[in-house]
Design a protein around this motif. Structure first.
Motif, mmCIF file in Angstrom:
data_model
loop_
_atom_site.group_PDB
_atom_site.id
_atom_site.type_symbol
_atom_site.label_atom_id
_atom_site.label_comp_id
_atom_site.label_asym_id
_atom_site.label_seq_id
_atom_site.Cartn_x
_atom_site.Cartn_y
_atom_site.Cartn_z
ATOM 1 N N ALA A 1 0.811 -1.222 0.000
ATOM 2 C CA ALA A 1 0.000 0.000 0.000
ATOM 3 C C ALA A 1 0.839 1.264 0.000
ATOM 4 O O ALA A 1 0.312 2.355 -0.210
ATOM 5 C CB ALA A 1 -0.925 0.005 1.222
ATOM 6 N N VAL A 2 2.127 1.132 0.216
ATOM 7 C CA VAL A 2 2.986 2.315 0.349
ATOM 8 C C VAL A 2 3.051 3.102 -0.957
ATOM 9 O O VAL A 2 2.938 4.336 -0.970
ATOM 10 C CB VAL A 2 4.396 1.905 0.816
ATOM 11 N N GLY A 3 3.243 2.406 -2.076
ATOM 12 C CA GLY A 3 3.351 3.097 -3.357
ATOM 13 C C GLY A 3 2.099 3.866 -3.706
ATOM 14 O O GLY A 3 2.166 5.040 -4.115
ATOM 15 N N SER A 4 0.950 3.233 -3.534
ATOM 16 C CA SER A 4 -0.309 3.893 -3.899
ATOM 17 C C SER A 4 -0.592 5.074 -2.978
ATOM 18 O O SER A 4 -1.032 6.143 -3.440
ATOM 19 C CB SER A 4 -1.470 2.887 -3.848
ATOM 20 N N PHE A 5 -0.339 4.918 -1.670
ATOM 21 C CA PHE A 5 -0.553 6.041 -0.761
ATOM 22 C C PHE A 5 0.401 7.183 -1.078
ATOM 23 O O PHE A 5 0.015 8.363 -1.074
ATOM 24 C CB PHE A 5 -0.375 5.599 0.692
ATOM 25 N N ALA A 6 1.650 6.850 -1.377
ATOM 26 C CA ALA A 6 2.638 7.875 -1.683
ATOM 27 C C ALA A 6 2.231 8.689 -2.907
ATOM 28 O O ALA A 6 2.365 9.917 -2.930
ATOM 29 C CB ALA A 6 4.008 7.236 -1.908
ATOM 30 N N ILE A 7 1.691 8.013 -3.920
ATOM 31 C CA ILE A 7 1.233 8.710 -5.119
ATOM 32 C C ILE A 7 0.048 9.616 -4.789
ATOM 33 O O ILE A 7 0.029 10.802 -5.126
ATOM 34 C CB ILE A 7 0.856 7.694 -6.219
ATOM 35 N N SER A 8 -0.951 9.065 -4.110
ATOM 36 C CA SER A 8 -2.162 9.821 -3.793
ATOM 37 C C SER A 8 -1.879 10.984 -2.848
ATOM 38 O O SER A 8 -2.574 12.008 -2.888
ATOM 39 C CB SER A 8 -3.216 8.893 -3.181
ATOM 40 N N ILE B 1 -1.933 2.519 -12.818
ATOM 41 C CA ILE B 1 -2.493 3.869 -12.899
ATOM 42 C C ILE B 1 -3.501 3.925 -14.043
ATOM 43 O O ILE B 1 -3.216 3.473 -15.162
ATOM 44 C CB ILE B 1 -1.395 4.915 -13.138
ATOM 45 N N THR B 2 -4.666 4.472 -13.775
ATOM 46 C CA THR B 2 -5.694 4.676 -14.790
ATOM 47 C C THR B 2 -6.159 6.126 -14.738
ATOM 48 O O THR B 2 -6.563 6.617 -13.682
ATOM 49 C CB THR B 2 -6.892 3.732 -14.567
ATOM 50 N N ASN B 3 -6.075 6.809 -15.871
ATOM 51 C CA ASN B 3 -6.471 8.220 -15.964
ATOM 52 C C ASN B 3 -5.788 9.077 -14.902
ATOM 53 O O ASN B 3 -6.393 9.973 -14.300
ATOM 54 C CB ASN B 3 -7.991 8.353 -15.856
ATOM 55 N N GLY B 4 -4.521 8.789 -14.669
ATOM 56 C CA GLY B 4 -3.723 9.594 -13.757
ATOM 57 C C GLY B 4 -3.910 9.305 -12.288
ATOM 58 O O GLY B 4 -3.304 9.968 -11.449
ATOM 59 N N GLU B 5 -4.760 8.310 -11.950
ATOM 60 C CA GLU B 5 -5.011 7.992 -10.543
ATOM 61 C C GLU B 5 -4.699 6.512 -10.277
ATOM 62 O O GLU B 5 -4.743 5.681 -11.188
ATOM 63 C CB GLU B 5 -6.465 8.288 -10.172
ATOM 64 N N VAL B 6 -4.413 6.226 -9.027
ATOM 65 C CA VAL B 6 -4.128 4.846 -8.644
ATOM 66 C C VAL B 6 -5.331 3.953 -8.927
ATOM 67 O O VAL B 6 -6.470 4.286 -8.569
ATOM 68 C CB VAL B 6 -3.755 4.763 -7.148
ATOM 69 N N GLN B 7 -5.097 2.834 -9.592
ATOM 70 C CA GLN B 7 -6.146 1.855 -9.871
ATOM 71 C C GLN B 7 -6.169 0.856 -8.719
ATOM 72 O O GLN B 7 -5.215 0.119 -8.504
ATOM 73 C CB GLN B 7 -5.850 1.130 -11.192
ATOM 74 N N GLU B 8 -7.253 0.846 -7.956
ATOM 75 C CA GLU B 8 -7.349 -0.050 -6.802
ATOM 76 C C GLU B 8 -8.213 -1.276 -7.078
ATOM 77 O O GLU B 8 -7.982 -2.344 -6.494
ATOM 78 C CB GLU B 8 -7.911 0.698 -5.592
ATOM 79 N N THR B 9 -9.203 -1.147 -7.922
ATOM 80 C CA THR B 9 -10.095 -2.271 -8.197
ATOM 81 C C THR B 9 -9.513 -3.142 -9.305
ATOM 82 O O THR B 9 -8.776 -2.674 -10.174
ATOM 83 C CB THR B 9 -11.482 -1.771 -8.619
ATOM 84 N N SER C 1 5.232 14.116 -9.948
ATOM 85 C CA SER C 1 4.196 13.844 -10.944
ATOM 86 C C SER C 1 4.773 13.336 -12.257
ATOM 87 O O SER C 1 4.130 12.576 -12.980
ATOM 88 C CB SER C 1 3.370 15.113 -11.196
ATOM 89 N N GLY C 2 6.010 13.736 -12.572
ATOM 90 C CA GLY C 2 6.630 13.288 -13.802
ATOM 91 C C GLY C 2 6.929 11.809 -13.837
ATOM 92 O O GLY C 2 7.198 11.248 -14.910
ATOM 93 N N ARG C 3 6.882 11.162 -12.687
ATOM 94 C CA ARG C 3 7.149 9.721 -12.608
ATOM 95 C C ARG C 3 5.862 8.896 -12.675
ATOM 96 O O ARG C 3 5.909 7.671 -12.584
ATOM 97 C CB ARG C 3 7.907 9.397 -11.317
ATOM 98 N N ILE C 4 4.740 9.578 -12.827
ATOM 99 C CA ILE C 4 3.451 8.874 -12.817
ATOM 100 C C ILE C 4 2.816 8.957 -14.203
ATOM 101 O O ILE C 4 2.471 10.052 -14.668
ATOM 102 C CB ILE C 4 2.510 9.493 -11.770
ATOM 103 N N PRO C 5 2.638 7.836 -14.898
ATOM 104 C CA PRO C 5 2.021 7.871 -16.226
ATOM 105 C C PRO C 5 0.528 8.169 -16.129
ATOM 106 O O PRO C 5 -0.084 7.946 -15.072
ATOM 107 C CB PRO C 5 2.270 6.463 -16.763
ATOM 108 N N HIS C 6 -0.052 8.656 -17.203
ATOM 109 C CA HIS C 6 -1.498 8.877 -17.204
ATOM 110 C C HIS C 6 -2.225 7.534 -17.195
ATOM 111 O O HIS C 6 -3.252 7.370 -16.514
ATOM 112 C CB HIS C 6 -1.918 9.692 -18.427
#
Length: 396
Positions: free
Chosen positions: A110-117, A151-159, A123-128
């Motif tokens: 969960a660390v990566g997704s929380f860190a992104i959110s 990542i989907t549409n710039g946000e973390v994909q959780e489902t 932001s340059g390391r996160i693809p759209h």
């Protein structure tokens, strides 16, 4: 009589793998808790609801198990070539103690997704759309973890449709790479096998002399043979956790193993180091029914493993212990490797109380010493709640 009112602190409650915990940004903590020490520990104890003599953590966020009595603090990394610094605190349930001695492999998912959110990754390391590669510095043990976060549409994909035994619902898959997970010259224990042996004779007063593989990889772990202590490796939680004598026996094994590994000097110190080392028992494949009722055939697994965390049999498998399992399985001659049939292997699928898990490891021998370059496994993570956690203002 006037009482100090509650304060609120930004926090997120997240499931990672088969664990869940309260996540904080370091900068969001009260100033006195932004540095290690009594104030930080007191705050986290109050957040989780410990110490609780009733063992329920009713007045806090904890779930009264080792898997749910956890906290995480994240900040932008001060380590070159890393995105985020990750600090894990295992909170004792019935005593006023936070153990900082090891990592949580499950919450690592969960660390990566929380860190992104939370805006901790550039932001340059996160693809759209695609996979974000988050470079995590695990501050407890001084190791690198690489998380591959969808990542989907710039946000973390959780489902998603990735299923993890021990977790009821499917979610998006997060692949984790635990880089160089064994201890080195700067880490506790000094090497992957702190005694220099793949198998030791561990003398445990009141229990006997047990064959044991003592390994520092992912988390310091003591592996013993199930049959040597009267088990088959098919046991579920109640078989161990409802037996007070068994729990005392395992804690005694853990304490003497910790001394043998050089983690403590005397067995009495084990009580202040509850999170590490772990103790686990292994056995060759055998059919059993998991805690969910799912049938696990002997052909489904390479071996069986049961592990204890914070004095209780874990309902599935700790992520860090899975790293230790994968690493030990990759080294011919360890008890884990022998239970899996021996020989060279780069991956192993093991049976645990909730089902099965596959973990890979790349191990090699250099100048007579075994090393492991990385261990790989897949988990999932999902935010359960976000907002503020409240604690009395005089609790820390």
């Amino acid at each position: 009589m006037a009482h100090v009112p509650q304060i609120k602190i930004p926090a997120t409650y997240i499931r990672g793998g088969t664990s869940k915990g309260v996540f904080f940004r370091l900068d969001d903590l009260p100033e006195s808790a932004q540095i290690p020490g009594p104030a930080r520990d007191a705050l986290l104890l109050r957040v989780i609801g410990s110490p609780d003599p009733y063992g329920k953590q009713i007045d806090g966020m904890g779930g009264a198990t080792s898997s749910t009595s956890k906290t995480v603090i994240l900040s932008r990394s001060i380590k070159p070539e890393h995105d985020v610094d990750y600090l894990f605190g295992q909170v004792s349930i019935d005593t006023a103690f936070v153990d900082w001695s090891g990592n949580c492999g499950n919450l690592s998912a969960a660390v990566g997704s929380f860190a992104i959110s939370a805006g901790l990754v550039d932001s340059g390391r996160i693809p759209h759309n695609g996979m974000a590669v988050v470079r995590i510095w695990q501050a407890n043990i001084g190791k690198t973890i690489i998380a591959h976060v969808p990542i989907t549409n710039g946000e973390v994909q959780e489902t998603g449709d990735f299923e993890l035994d021990g977790v009821t619902f499917p979610a998006a898959e997060v692949q984790l790479e635990f880089m160089d997970p064994a201890a080195d010259e700067d880490g506790e224990g000094g090497s992957m096998f702190p005694t220099g042996n793949l198998v030791d004779d561990l003398v445990v007063p009141g229990v006997g002399t047990l064959k044991a593989t003592l390994i520092n990889a992912g988390i310091p772990t003591i592996f013993i043979q199930a049959e040597a202590i009267g088990y088959t490796g098919t046991e579920l939680q109640d078989a161990i956790n409802s037996d007070p004598q068994a729990l005392v026996r395992f804690e005694t094994i853990r304490a003497y193993g910790a001394v043998r590994m050089g983690l403590i000097e005397h067995v009495d110190e084990a009580a202040k180091r509850q999170h590490t080392p772990k103790v686990a028992f292994v056995a060759p494949p055998e059919a059993y029914q998991s805690s969910s009722g799912k049938a696990v055939a002997a052909s489904d697994v390479d071996l069986l493993v049961r592990a204890l965390s914070m004095g209780k049999l874990h309902h599935a498998m700790m992520g860090t212990a899975a790293v230790a399992i994968g690493t030990a399985a990759a080294v011919p001659g360890t008890l884990v490797n022998l239970a899996a049939g021996g020989g060279e292997r780069t991956a192993v699928r093991f049976g645990h109380p909730s089902g099965t898990l596959r973990v890979g490891a790349e191990a090699r021998q250099v100048n007579g010493e075994w090393t492991v370059t990385k261990a790989i496994m897949s988990r999932s993570a999902r935010v359960l709640m976000e907002g503020w956690v409240r604690v009395p203002g005089d609790a820390f």
